[in-house]
Design an enzyme around this catalytic site. Sequence first.
Site, PDB file in Angstrom:
ATOM      1  N   LYS A  22     -13.791  -5.851  -8.071  1.00  0.00           N
ATOM      2  CA  LYS A  22     -14.582  -4.723  -7.661  1.00  0.00           C
ATOM      3  C   LYS A  22     -14.206  -3.524  -6.842  1.00  0.00           C
ATOM      4  O   LYS A  22     -14.227  -2.336  -7.286  1.00  0.00           O
ATOM      5  CB  LYS A  22     -15.970  -5.219  -6.970  1.00  0.00           C
ATOM      6  CG  LYS A  22     -16.926  -4.030  -6.289  1.00  0.00           C
ATOM      7  CD  LYS A  22     -18.240  -4.555  -5.821  1.00  0.00           C
ATOM      8  CE  LYS A  22     -18.267  -4.481  -4.232  1.00  0.00           C
ATOM      9  NZ  LYS A  22     -18.436  -3.299  -3.560  1.00  0.00           N
ATOM     10  N   ASN A  23     -13.458  -4.005  -5.639  1.00  0.00           N
ATOM     11  CA  ASN A  23     -13.155  -2.916  -4.893  1.00  0.00           C
ATOM     12  C   ASN A  23     -11.947  -2.361  -5.055  1.00  0.00           C
ATOM     13  O   ASN A  23     -11.508  -1.244  -4.628  1.00  0.00           O
ATOM     14  CB  ASN A  23     -12.955  -3.411  -3.382  1.00  0.00           C
ATOM     15  CG  ASN A  23     -14.442  -3.546  -2.853  1.00  0.00           C
ATOM     16  OD1 ASN A  23     -15.496  -3.235  -3.514  1.00  0.00           O
ATOM     17  ND2 ASN A  23     -14.483  -4.359  -1.599  1.00  0.00           N
ATOM     18  N   CYS A 117     -24.056  -0.972   0.877  1.00  0.00           N
ATOM     19  CA  CYS A 117     -24.831  -1.795   1.802  1.00  0.00           C
ATOM     20  C   CYS A 117     -24.895  -1.308   3.088  1.00  0.00           C
ATOM     21  O   CYS A 117     -23.899  -0.496   3.591  1.00  0.00           O
ATOM     22  CB  CYS A 117     -24.039  -3.043   1.722  1.00  0.00           C
ATOM     23  SG  CYS A 117     -23.835  -4.188   0.175  1.00  0.00           S
ATOM     24  N   ARG A 122     -21.380   3.557   9.399  1.00  0.00           N
ATOM     25  CA  ARG A 122     -20.226   3.594   8.033  1.00  0.00           C
ATOM     26  C   ARG A 122     -19.550   4.945   8.054  1.00  0.00           C
ATOM     27  O   ARG A 122     -19.935   5.650   7.307  1.00  0.00           O
ATOM     28  CB  ARG A 122     -21.036   3.099   6.652  1.00  0.00           C
ATOM     29  CG  ARG A 122     -21.108   1.699   6.749  1.00  0.00           C
ATOM     30  CD  ARG A 122     -21.440   1.227   5.488  1.00  0.00           C
ATOM     31  NE  ARG A 122     -20.229   0.726   4.594  1.00  0.00           N
ATOM     32  CZ  ARG A 122     -19.920   0.045   3.629  1.00  0.00           C
ATOM     33  NH1 ARG A 122     -21.057  -0.364   3.055  1.00  0.00           N
ATOM     34  NH2 ARG A 122     -19.031  -0.077   3.039  1.00  0.00           N
ATOM     35  N   ASP A 308     -16.045  -9.704   3.958  1.00  0.00           N
ATOM     36  CA  ASP A 308     -16.806  -9.713   2.804  1.00  0.00           C
ATOM     37  C   ASP A 308     -17.245 -11.174   2.441  1.00  0.00           C
ATOM     38  O   ASP A 308     -17.816 -11.521   1.318  1.00  0.00           O
ATOM     39  CB  ASP A 308     -16.329  -9.073   1.748  1.00  0.00           C
ATOM     40  CG  ASP A 308     -16.231  -7.575   1.675  1.00  0.00           C
ATOM     41  OD1 ASP A 308     -17.005  -6.968   2.845  1.00  0.00           O
ATOM     42  OD2 ASP A 308     -15.638  -6.619   1.045  1.00  0.00           O
ATOM     43  N   ARG A 400     -24.610  -5.836  -8.245  1.00  0.00           N
ATOM     44  CA  ARG A 400     -23.785  -4.515  -7.718  1.00  0.00           C
ATOM     45  C   ARG A 400     -22.177  -5.037  -7.819  1.00  0.00           C
ATOM     46  O   ARG A 400     -21.459  -4.353  -8.197  1.00  0.00           O
ATOM     47  CB  ARG A 400     -23.801  -4.022  -6.511  1.00  0.00           C
ATOM     48  CG  ARG A 400     -25.187  -3.065  -6.289  1.00  0.00           C
ATOM     49  CD  ARG A 400     -25.300  -2.423  -4.998  1.00  0.00           C
ATOM     50  NE  ARG A 400     -23.880  -1.985  -4.524  1.00  0.00           N
ATOM     51  CZ  ARG A 400     -23.407  -2.147  -3.266  1.00  0.00           C
ATOM     52  NH1 ARG A 400     -24.026  -2.762  -2.310  1.00  0.00           N
ATOM     53  NH2 ARG A 400     -21.830  -2.027  -2.946  1.00  0.00           N
TER      54      ARG A 400
HETATM   55  N1  EPU Z   1     -14.411   3.194   9.877  1.00  0.00           N
HETATM   56  C1  EPU Z   1     -14.462   4.425  10.604  1.00  0.00           C
HETATM   57  N2  EPU Z   1     -14.272   5.553  10.220  1.00  0.00           N
HETATM   58  C2  EPU Z   1     -13.758   5.732   8.930  1.00  0.00           C
HETATM   59  C3  EPU Z   1     -13.800   4.746   7.834  1.00  0.00           C
HETATM   60  C4  EPU Z   1     -14.122   3.454   8.575  1.00  0.00           C
HETATM   61  O1  EPU Z   1     -14.743   4.140  11.915  1.00  0.00           O
HETATM   62  O2  EPU Z   1     -13.757   6.914   8.657  1.00  0.00           O
HETATM   63  C5  EPU Z   1     -14.702   1.933  10.417  1.00  0.00           C
HETATM   64  C6  EPU Z   1     -16.058   1.375   9.562  1.00  0.00           C
HETATM   65  O3  EPU Z   1     -17.155   1.550  10.533  1.00  0.00           O
HETATM   66  C7  EPU Z   1     -15.480  -0.132   9.868  1.00  0.00           C
HETATM   67  C8  EPU Z   1     -14.302  -0.207   9.510  1.00  0.00           C
HETATM   68  O4  EPU Z   1     -13.701   0.952  10.053  1.00  0.00           O
HETATM   69  O5  EPU Z   1     -16.051  -0.656  11.139  1.00  0.00           O
HETATM   70  C9  EPU Z   1     -13.562  -0.800   8.308  1.00  0.00           C
HETATM   71  O6  EPU Z   1     -14.279   0.184   7.648  1.00  0.00           O
HETATM   72  P1  EPU Z   1     -13.396   0.333   6.002  1.00  0.00           P
HETATM   73  O7  EPU Z   1     -13.422   1.778   5.790  1.00  0.00           O
HETATM   74  O8  EPU Z   1     -12.413  -0.556   5.742  1.00  0.00           O
HETATM   75  O9  EPU Z   1     -14.517   0.084   4.892  1.00  0.00           O
HETATM   76  P2  EPU Z   1     -14.860   0.502   3.528  1.00  0.00           P
HETATM   77  O10 EPU Z   1     -13.839   1.271   3.007  1.00  0.00           O
HETATM   78  O11 EPU Z   1     -16.319   1.579   3.880  1.00  0.00           O
HETATM   79  C10 EPU Z   1     -14.436  -1.344   2.181  1.00  0.00           C
HETATM   80  C11 EPU Z   1     -15.125  -2.286   1.210  1.00  0.00           C
HETATM   81  C12 EPU Z   1     -16.148  -3.080   1.977  1.00  0.00           C
HETATM   82  C13 EPU Z   1     -15.542  -3.915   2.846  1.00  0.00           C
HETATM   83  C14 EPU Z   1     -14.506  -3.224   3.785  1.00  0.00           C
HETATM   84  C15 EPU Z   1     -13.662  -3.786   4.694  1.00  0.00           C
HETATM   85  C16 EPU Z   1     -15.203  -0.971  -0.846  1.00  0.00           C
HETATM   86  C17 EPU Z   1     -16.023  -0.087  -1.666  1.00  0.00           C
HETATM   87  N3  EPU Z   1     -16.025  -1.525   0.145  1.00  0.00           N
HETATM   88  O12 EPU Z   1     -15.434  -0.547   2.792  1.00  0.00           O
HETATM   89  O13 EPU Z   1     -16.844  -3.849   0.946  1.00  0.00           O
HETATM   90  O14 EPU Z   1     -16.558  -4.690   3.754  1.00  0.00           O
HETATM   91  O15 EPU Z   1     -13.701  -2.035   2.935  1.00  0.00           O
HETATM   92  O16 EPU Z   1     -12.905  -5.051   4.058  1.00  0.00           O
HETATM   93  O17 EPU Z   1     -14.121  -1.123  -1.120  1.00  0.00           O
HETATM   94  C18 EPU Z   1     -18.180  -5.250  -0.148  1.00  0.00           C
HETATM   95  O18 EPU Z   1     -17.690  -5.293  -1.187  1.00  0.00           O
HETATM   96  O19 EPU Z   1     -19.419  -5.996  -0.063  1.00  0.00           O
HETATM   97  C19 EPU Z   1     -17.929  -4.350   0.932  1.00  0.00           C
HETATM   98  C20 EPU Z   1     -18.764  -4.015   1.811  1.00  0.00           C
END
Ligand code: EPU
Length: 431
Positions: A22-23, A117, A122, A308, A400
Amino acid sequence: MTKYQIRGGNRLHGEIEISGAKNAAVAIIPAALMVDGVCRIENIPQISDVTLILQILQELGADVRTVNRTTVDIDCSHIRNRKVSMEQGSKIRASYYLVGALLGRFGWAEVPMPGGCDLGGRPIDQHIKGFAAMGAQVEVRNGYIDAKCTNAGRLTGGQVYLDIVSVGATMNIMLGAALADGMTVIENAAKEPHIVDLANFLNSMGADIRGAGTDVIKIRGAERLHGGTYSIIPDQIEAGTYMVAVAAAGGEVLIKNVIPKHLDCITAKLLEMGVDVEEQDEAVLVRRSGPLNRANIKTMPYPGFPTDMQSQIGAVLCTARGTSIITEGVWDNRYRYVDELRRMGASIQVDGKVAVIEGVDHLTGAPVRACDLRAGAAMVIAGLAAQGVTEVDSIHHIERGYENLVEKLAAVGADIRIIETPDEDSKTQVG
Ligand code: EPU
């Protein structure tokens, strides 16, 4: 209301085929916007997040053709729009990848602030910092991320040090940088398998990205990207979810179409808990017959234990012997599922980012809610192990990210089905 009904207690036996990640898919599909020509993308998972992101591309003017169940051809030669509709874009977290892709290819983008989610705050400040380092002006207003290149419609290479290891920011900056003028360097980059997959996709279309999978990624901007064919990697988290399901329910299942290396962090914990895991070339054989042992888990960016998988392993630890401690190292609020597990008899205390689980003899079936995607998977896992009947509602969260979850589990002997009940029947409506 559509729910999953699970009668627990069946051991699982047989084979499960894992779908595309998915990701990775939700980043690679937007990346097709950057390509001048037709992209054939294979091993696409059939999940609602993918359907939505494909619809968004069509709204922007992409020609999307289904080749077969897991393959699409995407032609972005005639993109009319650089603005994503609020209705579609705000439903999904990964819509933020449209900013990097549109900005990189066309020099501007208007994309709704992402949904997805609810895991606590975020923020997207690191994405914005990255685009600013490449010469974009980014403002958030009226619910939109509004991004424009200041240099003649093209991003310029820049140096970006991420203050926090972010999967989304690493991939988004990589997207923008793929067509930027000059070299971009991302330091303190995330290293998840889907980051390497996105880099491999872009490189196969003519980009020059090195170091993906390490914490320094160097991207030399290309003049253009050309069409081609690419197959998405298997889903690490889907595979991990079924591994944990076998641990919870007992039995022996061959989980096929996986990259075992991506599962090392999950395999190591299951071995500690007394579950047998045998790595094969593109499969893992998971077997559990004896009792489960306690374990401590700390979630971290890859190659650490994935956040995850936190709720799914939490569900299985509820019936492990002894006291287990989980520490969530990525998100602020990923324990909303705990209240649901308590309805089933679990003994869990949460204090901030730490959950302490006292193993109980068994869980009992109950009506529960899928609070989010992975929490929903945890409810299913708990239901498979519990005595009696569990009904899981809000299953749209599960759909999803998991392709044919009910069919895949039923095929290995789980007593799980989709049922329809009147709305007022639910005891677990969102308040
Ligand atoms: N963060 C910041 N600033 C940013 C971006 C992130 O402070 O600009 C913080 C977030 O608040 C969090 C940490 O950095 O504490 C990590 O966030 P990350 O950006 O890595 O997460 P994401 O890209 O929003 C993706 C996956 C999530 C998964 C996370 C961590 C997708 C669409 N989503 O989210 O997947 O938990 O990486 O591995 O790729 C899921 O699939 O259930 C899911 C939530």
